[in-house]
Write an enzyme that holds these catalytic residues in place. Structure first.
Site, PDB file in Angstrom:
ATOM      1  NE  ARG A   1      21.777  13.446  75.039  1.00  0.00           N
ATOM      2  CZ  ARG A   1      20.657  13.862  75.660  1.00  0.00           C
ATOM      3  NH1 ARG A   1      19.547  14.036  74.983  1.00  0.00           N
ATOM      4  NH2 ARG A   1      20.665  14.097  76.949  1.00  0.00           N
TER       5      ARG A   1
ATOM      6  CE1 TYR B   1      30.874  -1.725  56.392  1.00  0.00           C
ATOM      7  CE2 TYR B   1      29.271  -1.410  58.138  1.00  0.00           C
ATOM      8  CZ  TYR B   1      30.589  -1.447  57.700  1.00  0.00           C
ATOM      9  OH  TYR B   1      31.596  -1.218  58.595  1.00  0.00           O
TER      10      TYR B   1
ATOM     11  CG  ASP C   1      25.435   2.827  53.184  1.00  0.00           C
ATOM     12  OD1 ASP C   1      26.193   3.707  52.744  1.00  0.00           O
ATOM     13  OD2 ASP C   1      25.749   2.049  54.111  1.00  0.00           O
TER      14      ASP C   1
ATOM     15  CE  LYS D   1      34.208   3.182  56.124  1.00  0.00           C
ATOM     16  NZ  LYS D   1      33.008   2.398  55.868  1.00  0.00           N
TER      17      LYS D   1
HETATM   18  C1  LIG Z   1      32.055   1.780  56.709  1.00  0.00           C
HETATM   19  C2  LIG Z   1      30.671   1.656  56.232  1.00  0.00           C
HETATM   20  C3  LIG Z   1      29.578   1.759  57.106  1.00  0.00           C
HETATM   21  C4  LIG Z   1      29.761   1.916  58.609  1.00  0.00           C
HETATM   22  O1  LIG Z   1      30.285   3.137  58.949  1.00  0.00           O
HETATM   23  P1  LIG Z   1      31.253   3.396  60.234  1.00  0.00           P
HETATM   24  O2  LIG Z   1      31.620   4.818  60.056  1.00  0.00           O
HETATM   25  O3  LIG Z   1      32.384   2.416  60.117  1.00  0.00           O
HETATM   26  O4  LIG Z   1      30.435   3.123  61.449  1.00  0.00           O
HETATM   27  C5  LIG Z   1      28.310   1.679  56.567  1.00  0.00           C
HETATM   28  N1  LIG Z   1      28.103   1.496  55.244  1.00  0.00           N
HETATM   29  C6  LIG Z   1      29.119   1.384  54.379  1.00  0.00           C
HETATM   30  C7  LIG Z   1      28.832   1.185  52.928  1.00  0.00           C
HETATM   31  C8  LIG Z   1      30.433   1.450  54.838  1.00  0.00           C
HETATM   32  O5  LIG Z   1      31.443   1.316  53.959  1.00  0.00           O
END
Ligand SMILES: *Cc1c(COP(=O)(O)O)cnc(C)c1O
Length: 384
Positions: free
Chosen positions: A51, A103, A175, A200
């Protein structure tokens, strides 16, 4: 090689830099240990418990830190685990200023979870620096940004927004999921923290959930490290290896997907079944100039409005190549329906106020032949 730093594509691949010194194996070993022997009981080695630190996770953490130009990276079991860990830098009485088209998961964490611990969030149109300036108040500790935003790909001027935050001692977080560090490096533009849903584009194959955080300032790195260990939402060694494997092809994937997206966006503009196209690479996009200054490409996500909910459903039922799903950034194209999927929990009047209409579709362009993808969309949008 001289000691000149190589370009990102070379570093993505790993190659010689990743040769395992113990065996010569190409690639980082998957160290599936929860705990590590202490040869000297008085002083633990670099690892003691997974961890707190794991060599496979450590390899992907250093790679993303390097790609984003930060000093330290942290890998988590999902984008939301990364995001909530960064939000845990806040405490009772702190205020977060963020964007209205945030988001959905981050919106949920702020309004449903952190609100319970006395963290207050307000939402402004971050594409307008005047709204950011007016929204910052004495208790503001964090400015949370996303650009291009989801699903309308609206653009926030990162250098301006982060400068406004910095003047007041407010941490800025970006982000960067939609752009990847190959196209946009928020730390270079003045941000303090970068987060990604590595589920993603970084992972890239729709087979992995992961999140990353990168910071520039060492004191902040200490705080994030503390929170990563305290909250414990770490990426598993196996998934860290899968993420490393995905990142090796990031440049090849993103270049091809972006090229195809730019081409599709231009064709969609001319399609009689499409009323509006949202893509920062189109000359008419209101944020195109700012985007070109801060990012080196328009990305692989295109949204478009087909005019009505009936027409959107018709197209979703008629397409044969894209998966109809949430998510983005995979090798396969994904067509999503924000009205009924990602933004369904938002009251209809809020969705409409943001411009998320019943006719809006969002396409994440994958690696299929762009000609096949266009023919499929063209046919589906004609109702054939
Ligand atoms: C999908 C997404 C998230 C969240 O991520 P997860 O891997 O689904 O927990 C956060 N910000 C953006 C812009 C996203 O497209």
């Amino acid at each position: 090689m001289s000691d000149r730093k190589t370009r990102p594509a070379t570093r993505l691949v790993g190659g010689r830099a990743e040769v395992d010194p113990a065996t010569g194996a190409l690639g980082v070993p998957v160290v599936m240990a929860s705990t590590f022997h202490h040869p000297d009981p008085a002083s633990p080695g670099p690892y003691d418990y997974s961890r707190s630190g794991n060599p496979t996770r450590g390899a992907v953490e250093s790679l993303v830190a390097d790609l984003e130009g930060g000093t330290a990276g942290f890998a988590f079991a999902s984008g939301m685990a990364a995001i909530t860990t960064v939000l845990a830098l806040l405490g009772q009485g702190d205020h977060v200023l963020t964007t209205r088209d945030l988001y959905g998961g981050t919106y949920r964490a702020l309004t449903g979870l952190f609100s319970r611990f006395g963290v207050d969030a307000t939402f402004v149109d971050a594409t307008d620096p005047a709204e950011i300036e007016a929204g910052l108040r004495p208790g503001t500790r964090m400015l949370w940004l996303e650009t291009p935003s989801n699903p309308l790909l609206r653009i926030t001027d990162l250098a301006r927004a982060c400068a406004l935050a910095r003047e007041r001692g407010v941490l800025s977080v970006v982000d960067n999921t939609f752009m990847t560090p190959l196209r946009q490096r928020p730390l270079d533009l003045g941000a303090d923290v970068v987060v990604h849903s590595a589920t993603k584009f970084l992972g890239g194959h729709s087979d992995l959930m992961a999140g990353v955080v990168v910071v520039g300032e060492p004191g902040l790195a200490e705080q994030v490290k503390y929170l990563q260990n305290a909250l414990g939402g770490v990426l598993s060694p196996h998934d860290a290896w899968l993420l490393l494997r995905g990142i090796k092809t990031l440049k090849a994937r993103f270049d091809a997907e972006e090229q195809a997206a730019a081409d599709l966006a231009r064709r969609l503009v001319g399609h009689p079944g499409v009323e509006r196209v949202f893509y920062p690479g189109l000359p008419g996009h209101p944020g195109a100039g700012v985007h070109r200054r801060q990012a080196s490409g328009p990305g692989a996500v295109v949204s478009f409005d087909v005019g009505s909910g009936d027409r959107a459903l018709e197209a979703l039922r008629a397409v044969r190549i894209p998966a109809v799903a949430v998510s983005l950034g995979g090798v396969e194209s994904i067509l999503s329906y924000p009205w009924a999927m990602s933004h369904a929990a938002m009251p209809p009047e809020h969705r409409l106020a943001l411009g998320i209409t019943p006719g809006l579709l969002r396409l994440s362009v994958g690696l299929e032949d762009p000609g096949d993808l266009w023919e499929d969309l063209d046919r589906a949008l004609d109702g054939r």
